[in-house]
Design a protein around this motif. Structure first.
Motif, PDB file in Angstrom:
ATOM      1  N   PHE A  59      17.697   6.707  31.534  1.00 50.03           N
ATOM      2  CA  PHE A  59      17.010   5.685  31.564  1.00 50.03           C
ATOM      3  C   PHE A  59      16.852   5.666  30.315  1.00 50.03           C
ATOM      4  O   PHE A  59      17.607   5.872  29.603  1.00 50.03           O
ATOM      5  CB  PHE A  59      15.673   5.592  31.920  1.00 50.03           C
ATOM      6  CG  PHE A  59      14.691   6.341  31.292  1.00 50.03           C
ATOM      7  CD1 PHE A  59      13.752   5.382  30.205  1.00 50.03           C
ATOM      8  CD2 PHE A  59      14.631   8.041  31.700  1.00 50.03           C
ATOM      9  CE1 PHE A  59      12.989   6.332  29.227  1.00 50.03           C
ATOM     10  CE2 PHE A  59      13.344   8.196  30.412  1.00 50.03           C
ATOM     11  CZ  PHE A  59      12.922   8.018  29.433  1.00 50.03           C
ATOM     12  N   ILE A  60      16.792   4.094  30.583  1.00 51.83           N
ATOM     13  CA  ILE A  60      17.494   3.469  28.855  1.00 51.83           C
ATOM     14  C   ILE A  60      15.965   3.165  28.279  1.00 51.83           C
ATOM     15  O   ILE A  60      14.758   2.515  29.042  1.00 51.83           O
ATOM     16  CB  ILE A  60      18.180   1.668  29.362  1.00 51.83           C
ATOM     17  CG1 ILE A  60      19.205   1.864  29.601  1.00 51.83           C
ATOM     18  CG2 ILE A  60      18.221   0.459  27.792  1.00 51.83           C
ATOM     19  CD1 ILE A  60      20.308   2.676  28.942  1.00 51.83           C
ATOM     20  N   SER A  61      15.630   3.215  26.738  1.00 52.98           N
ATOM     21  CA  SER A  61      14.964   2.644  25.746  1.00 52.98           C
ATOM     22  C   SER A  61      15.448   1.291  25.174  1.00 52.98           C
ATOM     23  O   SER A  61      16.790   1.737  24.746  1.00 52.98           O
ATOM     24  CB  SER A  61      15.077   3.726  25.597  1.00 52.98           C
ATOM     25  OG  SER A  61      14.938   4.570  24.673  1.00 52.98           O
ATOM     26  N   ALA A 104       7.239   0.796  14.069  1.00 53.75           N
ATOM     27  CA  ALA A 104       7.988   0.764  15.215  1.00 53.75           C
ATOM     28  C   ALA A 104       7.330   0.757  16.554  1.00 53.75           C
ATOM     29  O   ALA A 104       6.886   0.937  16.892  1.00 53.75           O
ATOM     30  CB  ALA A 104       8.691   2.655  14.188  1.00 53.75           C
ATOM     31  N   THR A 105       8.910   0.277  17.684  1.00 51.42           N
ATOM     32  CA  THR A 105       8.592  -0.275  18.711  1.00 51.42           C
ATOM     33  C   THR A 105       9.213   0.717  19.874  1.00 51.42           C
ATOM     34  O   THR A 105      10.779   0.657  19.182  1.00 51.42           O
ATOM     35  CB  THR A 105       8.149  -1.773  19.228  1.00 51.42           C
ATOM     36  OG1 THR A 105       9.750  -2.275  19.212  1.00 51.42           O
ATOM     37  CG2 THR A 105       7.420  -2.416  18.702  1.00 51.42           C
ATOM     38  N   LEU A 106       8.837   1.498  20.778  1.00 52.82           N
ATOM     39  CA  LEU A 106      10.290   1.804  21.330  1.00 52.82           C
ATOM     40  C   LEU A 106       9.311   1.320  23.020  1.00 52.82           C
ATOM     41  O   LEU A 106       8.186   2.277  23.086  1.00 52.82           O
ATOM     42  CB  LEU A 106       9.850   3.365  21.572  1.00 52.82           C
ATOM     43  CG  LEU A 106      10.786   4.732  22.211  1.00 52.82           C
ATOM     44  CD1 LEU A 106      12.227   4.144  21.917  1.00 52.82           C
ATOM     45  CD2 LEU A 106      10.747   5.569  22.089  1.00 52.82           C
ATOM     46  N   PHE A 182       7.792   8.853  30.733  1.00 55.00           N
ATOM     47  CA  PHE A 182       6.473   9.065  29.215  1.00 55.00           C
ATOM     48  C   PHE A 182       7.113  10.567  28.328  1.00 55.00           C
ATOM     49  O   PHE A 182       6.444   9.810  27.632  1.00 55.00           O
ATOM     50  CB  PHE A 182       5.589   8.646  30.068  1.00 55.00           C
ATOM     51  CG  PHE A 182       4.472   8.594  28.853  1.00 55.00           C
ATOM     52  CD1 PHE A 182       4.264   7.081  27.880  1.00 55.00           C
ATOM     53  CD2 PHE A 182       4.101   9.899  28.455  1.00 55.00           C
ATOM     54  CE1 PHE A 182       3.082   7.450  27.150  1.00 55.00           C
ATOM     55  CE2 PHE A 182       2.928   9.091  27.824  1.00 55.00           C
ATOM     56  CZ  PHE A 182       2.699   8.669  26.683  1.00 55.00           C
ATOM     57  N   ASN A 183       6.761  11.300  29.254  1.00 54.97           N
ATOM     58  CA  ASN A 183       7.158  12.373  28.702  1.00 54.97           C
ATOM     59  C   ASN A 183       8.376  12.374  27.332  1.00 54.97           C
ATOM     60  O   ASN A 183       8.128  12.909  26.340  1.00 54.97           O
ATOM     61  CB  ASN A 183       6.783  13.496  29.193  1.00 54.97           C
ATOM     62  CG  ASN A 183       5.383  13.956  29.814  1.00 54.97           C
ATOM     63  OD1 ASN A 183       4.070  13.668  29.065  1.00 54.97           O
ATOM     64  ND2 ASN A 183       5.577  14.496  30.994  1.00 54.97           N
ATOM     65  N   ALA A 184      10.077  11.939  27.936  1.00 58.46           N
ATOM     66  CA  ALA A 184      10.460  11.802  27.509  1.00 58.46           C
ATOM     67  C   ALA A 184      10.529  10.873  26.039  1.00 58.46           C
ATOM     68  O   ALA A 184      10.932  10.894  24.883  1.00 58.46           O
ATOM     69  CB  ALA A 184      11.801  11.542  28.669  1.00 58.46           C
ATOM     70  N   SER A 188      10.487  11.608  22.289  1.00 56.07           N
ATOM     71  CA  SER A 188      11.310  11.060  20.902  1.00 56.07           C
ATOM     72  C   SER A 188      10.724  10.095  20.014  1.00 56.07           C
ATOM     73  O   SER A 188      10.803   9.979  18.882  1.00 56.07           O
ATOM     74  CB  SER A 188      11.863   9.633  22.042  1.00 56.07           C
ATOM     75  OG  SER A 188      13.374   8.584  21.123  1.00 56.07           O
ATOM     76  N   ALA A 189       9.453   9.835  20.534  1.00 55.19           N
ATOM     77  CA  ALA A 189       8.912   9.462  19.419  1.00 55.19           C
ATOM     78  C   ALA A 189       8.080  10.167  18.316  1.00 55.19           C
ATOM     79  O   ALA A 189       7.628   9.579  17.248  1.00 55.19           O
ATOM     80  CB  ALA A 189       8.100   8.449  20.026  1.00 55.19           C
TER      81      ALA A 189
END
Length: 311
Positions: A59-61, A104-106, A182-184, A188-189
């Motif tokens: 998926f894309i973030s 920062a935002t993700l 969400f876990n992925a 990443s965060a």
């Protein structure tokens, strides 16, 4: 009926064509998430787009870095289900403006909703595996009951209750996909370091609150809910008590012209917060509808003020 040779040839050609025509094959529509991915990759800057993997689901973030000298943390933005991370209900505004105050935002794209989950079908009843003798005895008892007087077969009156909007199976299936993504996003965060905050919207916020009520390993420094609800009458009622049991400090924001399920739960949520003594719970009302630009600035101030009280 006598037909001319030319007419006979025409009828024969028509019947030959009709014999070769087959029914059109069913073409499965393009998944909603694929359309969203294509649009994001086409219209948004490539340096904001990040591809993440949740199991076999790619998926894309959308990532944007902090624009201050010292970064205060990273905010994970979770839109409502079947909503874009660039939607105009305050999500896209926060995604951009939080960068200006040190975060920062993700932001995450949402999974598809399976309205008929295959792995949650109703199991067969044990009566189907009984011997034939039991089946015959049941049939005999049914015949006797049918021949009984009407007074004996009358049932007590019952009252019809409201049916849930969305079934439990659909919600549970969507919740599994949401938590996997969400876990992925959370992993990443972790590379950013600092505080991790979640801003979740609508039904996605309700499902994440349910998830954090089970005390998962991925800890948060703050949880900000924007009009959280669950599209199931029973689970939405339980959500009022559930949100008072999660560990992260919770800012519960709702709009005066927002979702009716959220508005009807506002007072009950305060009652449960007092009962469970959740002293880091705050509830704020914004006026109008979430898409009004005038409310976006106040939304940012409420979020910033809540986070500054924490760290």
């Amino acid at each position: 009926m006598n037909l001319k040779p030319a007419h006979r040839l025409l009828y024969a050609a028509c019947f030959a064509l009709m014999g070769n025509v087959n029914a059109a094959d069913f073409i499965k529509p393009t998944p909603w998430s694929s359309l969203v991915t294509n649009d994001i990759q086409r219209f948004l800057p490539s340096d904001e787009v990040r591809t993440l993997l949740a199991g076999e689901d790619e998926f894309i973030s959308l990532y944007r870095q902090s624009m201050t000298a010292s970064q205060r943390g990273i905010v994970l933005i979770i839109p409502d289900w079947q909503h874009l991370p660039t939607n105009n209900a305050g999500i896209n505004f926060l995604r951009k403006q939080l960068n200006e105050i040190g975060y920062a935002t993700l932001a995450m794209t949402m999974p598809d909703i399976d309205w008929h989950p295959a792995d949650m079908t109703t199991p067969e009843s044990p009566e189907s595996s009984e011997p034939e003798s039991t089946t015959q005895s049941n049939e005999q008892s049914d015949e006797q009951a049918a021949s009984a007087p009407p007074a004996q077969t009358q049932q007590a009156p019952h009252f019809v209750t409201g049916e849930p909007n969305i079934s439990e199976a659909v919600l549970d299936d969507y919740k599994l996909k949401l938590i996997a993504r969400f876990n992925a996003l959370y992993n990443s965060a972790m590379d950013e370091g600092g505080n991790i905050i979640v801003v979740a919207q609508g039904a996605s916020a309700g499902l994440l609150i349910e998830h954090y009520a089970s005390f998962p390993n991925n800890e948060l420094n703050a949880f900000i809910s924007l009009g959280s609800y669950l599209p199931n009458s029973v689970r939405n009622q339980h959500l009022n008590a559930t949100l008072s049991t999660i560990s992260p400090p919770l800012l519960d924001i709702f709009y005066s012209e927002g979702n009716p399920d959220t508005l009807q739960s506002v007072k009950d949520r305060k009652r449960w917060v007092r009962k469970h003594a959740k002293y880091d719970y705050r509830q704020r009302e914004l006026f109008g509808v979430p898409s009004e630009p005038e409310q976006h600035q106040r939304l940012l101030k409420e979020v910033d003020g809540f986070l500054r009280r924490l760290f």
